[in-house]
Motif scaffolding. Sequence first.
Motif, PDB file in Angstrom:
ATOM      1  N   SER A   1     -85.416  54.755 -12.084  1.00 11.29           N
ATOM      2  CA  SER A   1     -86.455  54.693 -11.061  1.00 11.29           C
ATOM      3  C   SER A   1     -87.247  53.421 -11.297  1.00 11.29           C
ATOM      4  O   SER A   1     -87.852  53.253 -12.358  1.00 11.29           O
ATOM      5  CB  SER A   1     -87.384  55.914 -11.131  1.00 11.29           C
ATOM      6  OG  SER A   1     -88.360  55.860 -10.108  1.00 11.29           O
TER       7      SER A   1
ATOM      8  N   TYR B   1     -77.501  56.530   0.920  1.00  7.56           N
ATOM      9  CA  TYR B   1     -78.897  56.103   0.810  1.00  7.56           C
ATOM     10  C   TYR B   1     -79.715  57.041   1.687  1.00  7.56           C
ATOM     11  O   TYR B   1     -79.427  57.209   2.879  1.00  7.56           O
ATOM     12  CB  TYR B   1     -79.032  54.664   1.302  1.00  7.56           C
ATOM     13  CG  TYR B   1     -80.400  54.037   1.168  1.00  7.56           C
ATOM     14  CD1 TYR B   1     -80.750  53.341   0.012  1.00  7.56           C
ATOM     15  CD2 TYR B   1     -81.327  54.109   2.202  1.00  7.56           C
ATOM     16  CE1 TYR B   1     -81.993  52.737  -0.101  1.00  7.56           C
ATOM     17  CE2 TYR B   1     -82.567  53.502   2.085  1.00  7.56           C
ATOM     18  CZ  TYR B   1     -82.898  52.822   0.939  1.00  7.56           C
ATOM     19  OH  TYR B   1     -84.122  52.218   0.821  1.00  7.56           O
TER      20      TYR B   1
ATOM     21  N   VAL C   1     -74.698  50.973 -11.908  1.00  8.08           N
ATOM     22  CA  VAL C   1     -76.161  50.958 -11.906  1.00  8.08           C
ATOM     23  C   VAL C   1     -76.689  49.959 -12.924  1.00  8.08           C
ATOM     24  O   VAL C   1     -77.633  49.200 -12.661  1.00  8.08           O
ATOM     25  CB  VAL C   1     -76.718  52.372 -12.170  1.00  8.08           C
ATOM     26  CG1 VAL C   1     -78.229  52.333 -12.367  1.00  8.08           C
ATOM     27  CG2 VAL C   1     -76.366  53.302 -11.009  1.00  8.08           C
TER      28      VAL C   1
ATOM     29  N   THR D   1     -83.811  56.645  -2.260  1.00  8.46           N
ATOM     30  CA  THR D   1     -82.771  57.106  -3.187  1.00  8.46           C
ATOM     31  C   THR D   1     -81.379  56.608  -2.828  1.00  8.46           C
ATOM     32  O   THR D   1     -80.919  56.763  -1.696  1.00  8.46           O
ATOM     33  CB  THR D   1     -82.738  58.648  -3.229  1.00  8.46           C
ATOM     34  OG1 THR D   1     -84.051  59.160  -3.434  1.00  8.46           O
ATOM     35  CG2 THR D   1     -81.827  59.124  -4.348  1.00  8.46           C
ATOM     36  N   PHE D   2     -80.717  56.015  -3.831  1.00  4.86           N
ATOM     37  CA  PHE D   2     -79.280  55.751  -3.775  1.00  4.86           C
ATOM     38  C   PHE D   2     -78.568  56.856  -4.545  1.00  4.86           C
ATOM     39  O   PHE D   2     -78.926  57.170  -5.681  1.00  4.86           O
ATOM     40  CB  PHE D   2     -78.941  54.413  -4.428  1.00  4.86           C
ATOM     41  CG  PHE D   2     -79.125  53.209  -3.549  1.00  4.86           C
ATOM     42  CD1 PHE D   2     -78.156  52.848  -2.623  1.00  4.86           C
ATOM     43  CD2 PHE D   2     -80.263  52.426  -3.645  1.00  4.86           C
ATOM     44  CE1 PHE D   2     -78.318  51.733  -1.816  1.00  4.86           C
ATOM     45  CE2 PHE D   2     -80.436  51.310  -2.852  1.00  4.86           C
ATOM     46  CZ  PHE D   2     -79.465  50.958  -1.929  1.00  4.86           C
ATOM     47  N   TRP D   3     -77.524  57.406  -3.929  1.00  8.28           N
ATOM     48  CA  TRP D   3     -76.649  58.380  -4.575  1.00  8.28           C
ATOM     49  C   TRP D   3     -75.303  57.678  -4.766  1.00  8.28           C
ATOM     50  O   TRP D   3     -74.564  57.473  -3.810  1.00  8.28           O
ATOM     51  CB  TRP D   3     -76.484  59.621  -3.713  1.00  8.28           C
ATOM     52  CG  TRP D   3     -77.774  60.257  -3.260  1.00  8.28           C
ATOM     53  CD1 TRP D   3     -78.605  59.819  -2.272  1.00  8.28           C
ATOM     54  CD2 TRP D   3     -78.359  61.458  -3.769  1.00  8.28           C
ATOM     55  NE1 TRP D   3     -79.676  60.661  -2.132  1.00  8.28           N
ATOM     56  CE2 TRP D   3     -79.550  61.682  -3.033  1.00  8.28           C
ATOM     57  CE3 TRP D   3     -77.991  62.376  -4.763  1.00  8.28           C
ATOM     58  CZ2 TRP D   3     -80.378  62.780  -3.270  1.00  8.28           C
ATOM     59  CZ3 TRP D   3     -78.816  63.472  -4.990  1.00  8.28           C
ATOM     60  CH2 TRP D   3     -79.988  63.670  -4.264  1.00  8.28           C
ATOM     61  N   HIS D   4     -74.985  57.309  -6.002  1.00  9.60           N
ATOM     62  CA  HIS D   4     -73.868  56.414  -6.275  1.00  9.60           C
ATOM     63  C   HIS D   4     -72.577  57.158  -6.580  1.00  9.60           C
ATOM     64  O   HIS D   4     -72.578  58.210  -7.233  1.00  9.60           O
ATOM     65  CB  HIS D   4     -74.185  55.522  -7.481  1.00  9.60           C
ATOM     66  CG  HIS D   4     -75.262  54.524  -7.211  1.00  9.60           C
ATOM     67  ND1 HIS D   4     -75.024  53.320  -6.591  1.00  9.60           N
ATOM     68  CD2 HIS D   4     -76.600  54.556  -7.484  1.00  9.60           C
ATOM     69  CE1 HIS D   4     -76.170  52.645  -6.498  1.00  9.60           C
ATOM     70  NE2 HIS D   4     -77.134  53.373  -7.028  1.00  9.60           N
TER      71      HIS D   4
ATOM     72  N   GLN E   1     -84.883  54.565  -6.336  1.00 12.54           N
ATOM     73  CA  GLN E   1     -84.317  55.393  -7.392  1.00 12.54           C
ATOM     74  C   GLN E   1     -82.804  55.421  -7.253  1.00 12.54           C
ATOM     75  O   GLN E   1     -82.276  55.309  -6.146  1.00 12.54           O
ATOM     76  CB  GLN E   1     -84.867  56.825  -7.321  1.00 12.54           C
ATOM     77  CG  GLN E   1     -86.351  56.932  -7.652  1.00 12.54           C
ATOM     78  CD  GLN E   1     -86.840  58.370  -7.661  1.00 12.54           C
ATOM     79  OE1 GLN E   1     -86.136  59.290  -7.239  1.00 12.54           O
ATOM     80  NE2 GLN E   1     -88.054  58.579  -8.157  1.00 12.54           N
ATOM     81  N   HIS E   2     -82.136  55.584  -8.398  1.00  7.78           N
ATOM     82  CA  HIS E   2     -80.674  55.638  -8.415  1.00  7.78           C
ATOM     83  C   HIS E   2     -80.230  56.935  -9.077  1.00  7.78           C
ATOM     84  O   HIS E   2     -80.670  57.253 -10.185  1.00  7.78           O
ATOM     85  CB  HIS E   2     -80.104  54.438  -9.166  1.00  7.78           C
ATOM     86  CG  HIS E   2     -80.467  53.130  -8.537  1.00  7.78           C
ATOM     87  ND1 HIS E   2     -79.778  52.597  -7.488  1.00  7.78           N
ATOM     88  CD2 HIS E   2     -81.486  52.274  -8.799  1.00  7.78           C
ATOM     89  CE1 HIS E   2     -80.336  51.452  -7.132  1.00  7.78           C
ATOM     90  NE2 HIS E   2     -81.377  51.240  -7.902  1.00  7.78           N
ATOM     91  N   ARG E   3     -79.351  57.658  -8.386  1.00  9.89           N
ATOM     92  CA  ARG E   3     -78.856  58.932  -8.887  1.00  9.89           C
ATOM     93  C   ARG E   3     -77.334  58.921  -8.962  1.00  9.89           C
ATOM     94  O   ARG E   3     -76.661  58.216  -8.209  1.00  9.89           O
ATOM     95  CB  ARG E   3     -79.311  60.086  -7.984  1.00  9.89           C
ATOM     96  CG  ARG E   3     -80.808  60.326  -8.022  1.00  9.89           C
ATOM     97  CD  ARG E   3     -81.230  61.453  -7.084  1.00  9.89           C
ATOM     98  NE  ARG E   3     -82.661  61.680  -7.153  1.00  9.89           N
ATOM     99  CZ  ARG E   3     -83.262  62.536  -7.985  1.00  9.89           C
ATOM    100  NH1 ARG E   3     -82.511  63.288  -8.811  1.00  9.89           N
ATOM    101  NH2 ARG E   3     -84.563  62.678  -8.003  1.00  9.89           N
TER     102      ARG E   3
ATOM    103  N   TRP F   1     -71.533  54.915  -1.613  1.00  4.26           N
ATOM    104  CA  TRP F   1     -72.853  55.419  -1.941  1.00  4.26           C
ATOM    105  C   TRP F   1     -73.555  55.933  -0.694  1.00  4.26           C
ATOM    106  O   TRP F   1     -73.238  55.564   0.432  1.00  4.26           O
ATOM    107  CB  TRP F   1     -73.723  54.411  -2.675  1.00  4.26           C
ATOM    108  CG  TRP F   1     -73.885  53.018  -2.114  1.00  4.26           C
ATOM    109  CD1 TRP F   1     -73.393  51.863  -2.635  1.00  4.26           C
ATOM    110  CD2 TRP F   1     -74.647  52.611  -0.950  1.00  4.26           C
ATOM    111  NE1 TRP F   1     -73.761  50.774  -1.879  1.00  4.26           N
ATOM    112  CE2 TRP F   1     -74.541  51.194  -0.845  1.00  4.26           C
ATOM    113  CE3 TRP F   1     -75.390  53.282   0.012  1.00  4.26           C
ATOM    114  CZ2 TRP F   1     -75.147  50.460   0.182  1.00  4.26           C
ATOM    115  CZ3 TRP F   1     -75.998  52.559   1.039  1.00  4.26           C
ATOM    116  CH2 TRP F   1     -75.879  51.174   1.105  1.00  4.26           C
TER     117      TRP F   1
ATOM    118  N   TRP G   1     -78.085  46.959 -10.650  1.00  5.18           N
ATOM    119  CA  TRP G   1     -79.428  47.388 -10.270  1.00  5.18           C
ATOM    120  C   TRP G   1     -80.414  47.269 -11.426  1.00  5.18           C
ATOM    121  O   TRP G   1     -81.385  48.015 -11.508  1.00  5.18           O
ATOM    122  CB  TRP G   1     -79.390  48.835  -9.760  1.00  5.18           C
ATOM    123  CG  TRP G   1     -78.533  48.976  -8.547  1.00  5.18           C
ATOM    124  CD1 TRP G   1     -77.241  49.401  -8.485  1.00  5.18           C
ATOM    125  CD2 TRP G   1     -78.900  48.658  -7.195  1.00  5.18           C
ATOM    126  NE1 TRP G   1     -76.775  49.371  -7.198  1.00  5.18           N
ATOM    127  CE2 TRP G   1     -77.782  48.927  -6.376  1.00  5.18           C
ATOM    128  CE3 TRP G   1     -80.075  48.187  -6.610  1.00  5.18           C
ATOM    129  CZ2 TRP G   1     -77.799  48.730  -5.005  1.00  5.18           C
ATOM    130  CZ3 TRP G   1     -80.087  48.000  -5.238  1.00  5.18           C
ATOM    131  CH2 TRP G   1     -78.972  48.267  -4.455  1.00  5.18           C
TER     132      TRP G   1
END
Length: 405
Positions: free
Chosen positions: A100, A223, A389, A213-216, A88-90, A221, A393
């Motif tokens: 997701s 992880y 993203v 989870t990635f928090w960009h 998931q990318h946030r 970032w 991604w």
Amino acid sequence: MTLKNLNNSARLRVAIIGGGPAGLGAAIEFAKLPFVDWNLYEQATEIREIGAGISVQPTTWRLLEHLGAAGNLKSDDFYRAPDGHSVQHRNGRTGELLVSHPQKDVPKAHLHARTHRAKLQFALLKEVEQSHVRLSSRLVRVNQEPSGKLVIKFQNGFEDEVDLLVGADGVRSVVRNFAFPDHRVGYTGKTSYRTILSTQEIAKVDGVPDAVTFWHGPNSWLYTCPLGNGQFEVTTMTSEPDLQYEKVSWGQVATVEENARHFRDFSPIVRAVVAAPKEIKKYALFAGPRLESVIAHGSIALVGDASHPLSGAFGSGAGFALEDVYVLTQSIRWAHENSLTLVDGLSLFNRVRGPHYKNLYGVLDEFGKTDAELRQSNLGFDDVVNVLVEKKWSKKFEWISAYDI
């Protein structure tokens, strides 16, 4: 040396340098070839993996099954997301879930997982014949004789003479330095900070999802991911272009503040996560240009990070390494069965893996263009994250983890 002349008195002598996933995979596969005598040389005093978590992609699971090592990973040794997503990318500032990635048409046994690097290492090590492993063996010199054989010399004074040298010794490979002395790797300007927390420790931070989870952010970032066995991974990627890391060791002790200073504009959850560890290590990231060939001198093959000095390896580094050794050993087997030469087998290996890494470097070129465009833009935090993203991604690159060798 022609493989068609191999018999009980003229066997193929192979030296594998490096005891990571690439080296261990090579040891398992070469042991299956009855005409090969092999040894694995590792500079450390024991086979161990440093770092934090590692991804086990669908292609990695398939190869672990082939190697006989998949069963050595028990269900509590790794983490799979309950809802079946791979990642998931946030937005690191707002915490908003942006993407997701589901896993469609993937067998249950091959779903993406995350485990501690040591778990994967030991799963492979259980399949390796220990009598062929030589520890405390740091390679310092390679010489080629007129016959084509290689004399390899180690810091402890030991020498060996081999027909085939397999460089599985990482991004800063000694074997690659001999094979391609003009090739250079260097610090990329990015540093990764990594630590392992217990699930009890991470539970003290409200709002951390049970997810991969990635928090960009624009330049960094975070992880976060459970790893199984009560462990939780915290990994970051930060931009530190002004630091000098050319000669540092892999995995230096760092302070939590060194890492946390990159995340001051992130959400309270992110800031709490990066402040949670009591200890943390930093890993300066090195990379180099694509090699035009992963073989050299008719007697050297590069596998794993030695063959593709990529930084990060798309979260598929273990899979790439095991693909390499599978193709290498199958190519040598094919040459033997068809009364061909070692050079023929190595050439087949190069023809299969070379184009694959050319494609991967093409992806990196695309990423580089995106980064350059963003540096020239005046976009704010949220807009930069949305672009990153979308460009890096997307489903466009799912072939990397789904590739079936």
